[in-house]
Design a protein around this motif. Structure first.
Motif, PDB file in Angstrom:
ATOM      1  N   THR A 318      29.026  14.951  16.681  1.00 30.23           N
ATOM      2  CA  THR A 318      27.829  14.564  16.348  1.00 30.23           C
ATOM      3  C   THR A 318      26.606  15.363  16.832  1.00 30.23           C
ATOM      4  OG1 THR A 318      28.268  12.276  16.456  1.00 30.23           O
ATOM      5  CG2 THR A 318      25.850  12.721  16.838  1.00 30.23           C
ATOM      6  N   ALA A 319      26.859  16.015  18.123  1.00 34.44           N
ATOM      7  CA  ALA A 319      26.003  16.997  18.781  1.00 34.44           C
ATOM      8  C   ALA A 319      26.156  18.206  17.813  1.00 34.44           C
ATOM      9  CB  ALA A 319      26.319  17.327  20.287  1.00 34.44           C
ATOM     10  N   ALA A 320      27.038  18.713  17.658  1.00 35.03           N
ATOM     11  CA  ALA A 320      27.170  19.913  16.705  1.00 35.03           C
ATOM     12  C   ALA A 320      26.436  19.863  15.236  1.00 35.03           C
ATOM     13  CB  ALA A 320      28.623  20.262  16.356  1.00 35.03           C
ATOM     14  N   GLY A 321      26.544  18.663  14.642  1.00 38.26           N
ATOM     15  CA  GLY A 321      25.941  18.274  13.680  1.00 38.26           C
ATOM     16  C   GLY A 321      24.523  18.412  13.793  1.00 38.26           C
ATOM     17  N   LEU A 322      23.724  17.817  14.930  1.00 34.48           N
ATOM     18  CA  LEU A 322      22.530  18.090  15.103  1.00 34.48           C
ATOM     19  C   LEU A 322      21.903  19.333  15.105  1.00 34.48           C
ATOM     20  CD1 LEU A 322      22.245  15.078  17.980  1.00 34.48           C
ATOM     21  CD2 LEU A 322      20.903  14.896  15.569  1.00 34.48           C
ATOM     22  N   LEU A 323      22.576  20.187  15.928  1.00 34.19           N
ATOM     23  CA  LEU A 323      22.201  21.664  15.991  1.00 34.19           C
ATOM     24  C   LEU A 323      22.339  22.236  14.664  1.00 34.19           C
ATOM     25  CD1 LEU A 323      24.028  22.330  19.427  1.00 34.19           C
ATOM     26  CD2 LEU A 323      21.536  22.055  19.013  1.00 34.19           C
ATOM     27  N   LEU A 324      23.327  21.987  13.913  1.00 34.86           N
ATOM     28  CA  LEU A 324      23.496  22.570  12.606  1.00 34.86           C
ATOM     29  C   LEU A 324      22.297  22.198  12.003  1.00 34.86           C
ATOM     30  CD1 LEU A 324      25.414  24.714  11.477  1.00 34.86           C
ATOM     31  CD2 LEU A 324      26.743  22.933  10.541  1.00 34.86           C
ATOM     32  N   SER A 325      21.773  21.035  11.651  1.00 33.85           N
ATOM     33  CA  SER A 325      20.789  20.578  10.857  1.00 33.85           C
ATOM     34  C   SER A 325      19.722  21.196  11.202  1.00 33.85           C
ATOM     35  CB  SER A 325      20.919  18.894  11.110  1.00 33.85           C
ATOM     36  OG  SER A 325      20.196  18.668  12.306  1.00 33.85           O
ATOM     37  N   LEU A 326      19.235  21.994  12.212  1.00 29.04           N
ATOM     38  CA  LEU A 326      17.912  22.635  12.628  1.00 29.04           C
ATOM     39  C   LEU A 326      17.801  24.082  11.526  1.00 29.04           C
ATOM     40  CD1 LEU A 326      18.098  22.504  16.489  1.00 29.04           C
ATOM     41  CD2 LEU A 326      16.519  21.454  15.048  1.00 29.04           C
ATOM     42  N   ALA A 327      18.958  24.408  11.067  1.00 33.90           N
ATOM     43  CA  ALA A 327      18.922  25.730  10.139  1.00 33.90           C
ATOM     44  C   ALA A 327      18.008  25.257   8.799  1.00 33.90           C
ATOM     45  CB  ALA A 327      20.141  25.782   9.664  1.00 33.90           C
ATOM     46  N   PRO A 328      17.121  26.160   8.448  1.00 30.94           N
ATOM     47  CA  PRO A 328      16.299  26.217   7.345  1.00 30.94           C
ATOM     48  C   PRO A 328      17.253  26.349   5.987  1.00 30.94           C
ATOM     49  CG  PRO A 328      15.922  28.287   8.211  1.00 30.94           C
ATOM     50  CD  PRO A 328      16.930  27.460   9.135  1.00 30.94           C
ATOM     51  N   SER A 329      18.527  25.835   5.957  1.00 30.51           N
ATOM     52  CA  SER A 329      19.228  26.074   4.680  1.00 30.51           C
ATOM     53  C   SER A 329      20.050  24.707   4.477  1.00 30.51           C
ATOM     54  CB  SER A 329      20.496  27.188   5.139  1.00 30.51           C
ATOM     55  OG  SER A 329      21.353  27.030   4.191  1.00 30.51           O
ATOM     56  N   LEU A 330      19.774  24.685   3.137  1.00 31.82           N
ATOM     57  CA  LEU A 330      20.172  22.981   2.633  1.00 31.82           C
ATOM     58  C   LEU A 330      21.642  22.863   2.935  1.00 31.82           C
ATOM     59  CD1 LEU A 330      19.322  20.488   1.343  1.00 31.82           C
ATOM     60  CD2 LEU A 330      19.673  21.368  -0.751  1.00 31.82           C
ATOM     61  N   PRO A 331      22.688  23.685   2.689  1.00 30.13           N
ATOM     62  CA  PRO A 331      23.834  23.748   2.863  1.00 30.13           C
ATOM     63  C   PRO A 331      24.286  23.457   4.142  1.00 30.13           C
ATOM     64  CG  PRO A 331      23.548  25.690   1.256  1.00 30.13           C
ATOM     65  CD  PRO A 331      22.249  25.100   1.623  1.00 30.13           C
ATOM     66  N   LEU A 332      23.533  24.293   4.999  1.00 29.33           N
ATOM     67  CA  LEU A 332      23.948  23.761   6.710  1.00 29.33           C
ATOM     68  C   LEU A 332      23.374  22.569   6.914  1.00 29.33           C
ATOM     69  CD1 LEU A 332      23.145  27.690   8.094  1.00 29.33           C
ATOM     70  CD2 LEU A 332      25.553  26.366   7.366  1.00 29.33           C
ATOM     71  N   VAL A 333      22.180  22.338   6.611  1.00 30.03           N
ATOM     72  CA  VAL A 333      21.655  20.975   6.852  1.00 30.03           C
ATOM     73  C   VAL A 333      22.520  19.770   6.459  1.00 30.03           C
ATOM     74  CG1 VAL A 333      19.820  19.161   6.350  1.00 30.03           C
ATOM     75  CG2 VAL A 333      19.263  21.445   6.789  1.00 30.03           C
ATOM     76  N   LEU A 334      23.398  19.934   5.116  1.00 31.50           N
ATOM     77  CA  LEU A 334      24.173  19.034   4.604  1.00 31.50           C
ATOM     78  C   LEU A 334      25.354  19.080   5.484  1.00 31.50           C
ATOM     79  CD1 LEU A 334      24.058  19.460   0.830  1.00 31.50           C
ATOM     80  CD2 LEU A 334      22.885  17.686   2.117  1.00 31.50           C
ATOM     81  N   LEU A 335      25.936  19.904   5.677  1.00 34.82           N
ATOM     82  CA  LEU A 335      27.073  20.308   6.778  1.00 34.82           C
ATOM     83  C   LEU A 335      26.626  19.429   8.100  1.00 34.82           C
ATOM     84  CD1 LEU A 335      29.822  20.942   7.212  1.00 34.82           C
ATOM     85  CD2 LEU A 335      28.921  23.280   8.051  1.00 34.82           C
ATOM     86  N   GLY A 336      25.487  19.754   8.444  1.00 37.72           N
ATOM     87  CA  GLY A 336      25.394  19.045   9.805  1.00 37.72           C
ATOM     88  C   GLY A 336      25.070  17.413   9.472  1.00 37.72           C
ATOM     89  N   LEU A 337      24.722  17.107   8.478  1.00 33.58           N
ATOM     90  CA  LEU A 337      24.603  15.304   8.494  1.00 33.58           C
ATOM     91  C   LEU A 337      26.154  14.996   8.217  1.00 33.58           C
ATOM     92  CD1 LEU A 337      21.887  15.110   5.706  1.00 33.58           C
ATOM     93  CD2 LEU A 337      21.915  14.506   8.033  1.00 33.58           C
ATOM     94  N   VAL A 338      26.984  15.912   7.640  1.00 33.10           N
ATOM     95  CA  VAL A 338      28.493  15.307   7.540  1.00 33.10           C
ATOM     96  C   VAL A 338      28.958  15.492   8.916  1.00 33.10           C
ATOM     97  CG1 VAL A 338      30.666  16.378   6.847  1.00 33.10           C
ATOM     98  CG2 VAL A 338      28.984  16.699   5.502  1.00 33.10           C
ATOM     99  N   LEU A 339      28.795  16.188   9.706  1.00 29.80           N
ATOM    100  CA  LEU A 339      29.313  16.089  11.192  1.00 29.80           C
ATOM    101  C   LEU A 339      28.866  15.025  11.973  1.00 29.80           C
ATOM    102  CD1 LEU A 339      29.311  19.896  12.108  1.00 29.80           C
ATOM    103  CD2 LEU A 339      31.139  18.534  11.490  1.00 29.80           C
ATOM    104  N   ILE A 340      27.620  14.748  11.829  1.00 27.89           N
ATOM    105  CA  ILE A 340      26.652  13.711  12.333  1.00 27.89           C
ATOM    106  C   ILE A 340      27.248  12.270  12.165  1.00 27.89           C
ATOM    107  CG2 ILE A 340      24.758  12.321  12.598  1.00 27.89           C
ATOM    108  CD1 ILE A 340      23.134  14.999  12.316  1.00 27.89           C
ATOM    109  N   THR A 341      27.433  12.135  10.810  1.00 22.73           N
ATOM    110  CA  THR A 341      28.000  11.088  10.253  1.00 22.73           C
ATOM    111  C   THR A 341      29.519  10.741  10.527  1.00 22.73           C
ATOM    112  OG1 THR A 341      26.522  11.317   8.207  1.00 22.73           O
ATOM    113  CG2 THR A 341      28.556   9.708   7.817  1.00 22.73           C
ATOM    114  N   ALA A 342      30.350  11.858  10.679  1.00 21.39           N
ATOM    115  CA  ALA A 342      31.663  11.703  11.147  1.00 21.39           C
ATOM    116  C   ALA A 342      31.820  11.414  12.448  1.00 21.39           C
ATOM    117  CB  ALA A 342      32.344  12.895  10.691  1.00 21.39           C
TER     118      ALA A 342
END
Length: 435
Positions: A318-342
């Motif tokens: 979850t923490a890794a997903g939160l940090l990744l979601s800070l990126a100004p890139s839609l694919p990285l934000v989506l990957l962050g949401l995937v990790l947060i959700t999992a």
């Protein structure tokens, strides 16, 4: 170092890791994979989970549209989510007491009936206060589902299959949350948010009818008392259990992250540099499918890592997903949401199943306390996350989430240290992700 003391649950974890069908003991009439009624029960509770989360969060993906239509801020609109989850948090314990008296299936059926009826009225709310009030009533009605469902499973399913069965119920939650948000996103883009929540109400009606037709009658339910003194004593016993207190806090903190992220993400994606239309924003919630998988495999995760190891992994993901979601890139934000959700759904499935196994009596009340803490976390996350977004943008919401994850890790470590003090001769395996 017993499971009740430490949360390691080595016996339970090892059993949960078995992937072959659970062949019930000839003397045990409870349901097990491959046995009579198990598939019907699984599908019924899966559909109940779908209806619960679809209704509970039906306005979450629509908050930007509600803000625009009613001329209110993100913080004001977020109360349409917080009121529903808050109503559930307040009423889940009284509803669990009713299920001890009148039966799990009866209370779950009545709760769904009231909730879907209110769901059909929500589209006609004339103002934000009226909408918030209807949502609070809907949340209160849905309070009969979560605690009663986990208590039903604890009584009617063999212990070896319990984590998997609860994981399937939680997976239904994730499918309901996903489908509700995806459907409302595309419908609202064409016909507005009111039609969108009406469609969700109709979907929930279908799920409620199928649930009642499919769910097997309970065979192991023992009628309890409605006397307040008995309820207070049972609640006091559960709150006196250190492991249960830790599990309640962990559930609340995980849901603080999840509630904050998914309440605010729509606002972030409507702004630059993304500027997505409502239909695409709704489709973002397809990442809930990841939660369906992670919740459904929680039993194997506990079997490999132990309960606390699974919680560390869920929190770290979850923490890794939160940090990744800070990126100004839609694919990285989506990957962050995937990790947060999992991470969230895995942690929630592990903690909620541990409650049912830890409580020696009053399982409905034990589960109700967990659900109450869980949805208090959701309400807090929705409101605080929206306020943090208004003050500091997406980074503010992420900061709230990271603090909550840090709380999960700290509580789990404290549990490990407490277990070490109680059993000094036992290696503290949980700190190194035990097998």
């Amino acid at each position: 170092m017993t499971p009740a003391d430490t949360g390691a649950s080595t016996t339970v974890g090892a059993a949960a890791s078995v992937t072959a069908p659970d062949v019930p003991d000839a003397s045990d009439s409870r349901m097990a994979p491959g046995g009579p009624g198990y598939r019907r029960m699984s599908l019924a509770l899966f559909l109940a989970g779908v209806a619960t989360f679809a209704l509970l969060y039906s306005t979450q993906a629509l908050l930007p549209l509600i803000s625009g239509d009613m001329g209110v801020t993100a913080g004001d609109a977020s109360w349409t989510v917080a009121a529903a989850t808050g109503g559930l948090a307040v009423f889940v314990l009284p509803m669990s007491a009713l299920s001890e008296r009148f039966g799990r299936r009866t209370v779950m059926t009545a709760s769904l009936a009231v909730a879907v009826t209110v769901g059909l009225l929500v589209p006609f709310a004339p103002s934000l206060p009226a909408l918030v009030a209807l949502r609070a009533v809907q949340g209160a009605a849905l309070a009969g589902l979560p605690a009663s469902a986990t208590a039903y499973l604890a009584e009617e399913v063999t212990p070896r299959a319990l984590v998997t069965a609860i994981g399937l119920f939680v997976a239904g939650n994730s499918v309901g949350g996903m489908s509700g948000r995806v459907i409302t996103g595309w419908v609202a883009q064409e016909w507005g948010w009111r039609v969108a929540v009406g469609v969700i109400g109709a979907l929930a009606v279908a799920c409620a009818v199928a649930f009642r037709l499919l769910l097997p009658a309970p065979k192991h339910f023992t009628r309890g008392s409605l006397r307040p003194r008995v309820l207070v004593r049972t609640v006091r016993d559960h709150l006196a259990n250190p492991l249960l207190r830790r599990l309640y806090a962990i559930g609340a903190l995980f849901m603080t992250v999840f509630g904050g992220v998914y309440t605010v993400i729509g606002y972030r994606l409507t702004e630059a540099p993304f500027s997505l239309p409502q239909g695409l924003i709704g489709s973002i919630f397809l990442v809930y499918l990841v939660g369906t998988v992670s919740a459904g495999t929680a039993g194997r995760l506990v079997g490999r890592l132990g309960r606390r190891g699974a919680l560390y992994l869920g929190g770290g993901t979850t923490a890794a997903g939160l940090l990744l979601s800070l990126a100004p890139s839609l694919p990285l934000v989506l990957l962050g949401l995937v990790l947060i959700t999992a991470g969230f759904f895995a942690g929630h499935a592990v903690a909620s199943s541990a409650v049912g196994k830890t409580a020696a009596h009053g399982r409905a009340q034990a589960s109700a306390l967990y659900q109450s803490a869980y949805y208090v976390g959701s309400s807090a996350g929705s409101t605080v996350g929206a306020v943090a977004f208004h003050s500091g943008g997406w980074a503010g919401t992420v900061g709230v989430g990271l603090l909550a994850v840090l709380g999960v890790v700290a509580i789990t470590v404290l549990g490990s240290l407490a277990a070490r003090r109680q059993a000094p001769d036992t290696p503290m395996r949980a700190l190194r992700l035990p097998r």
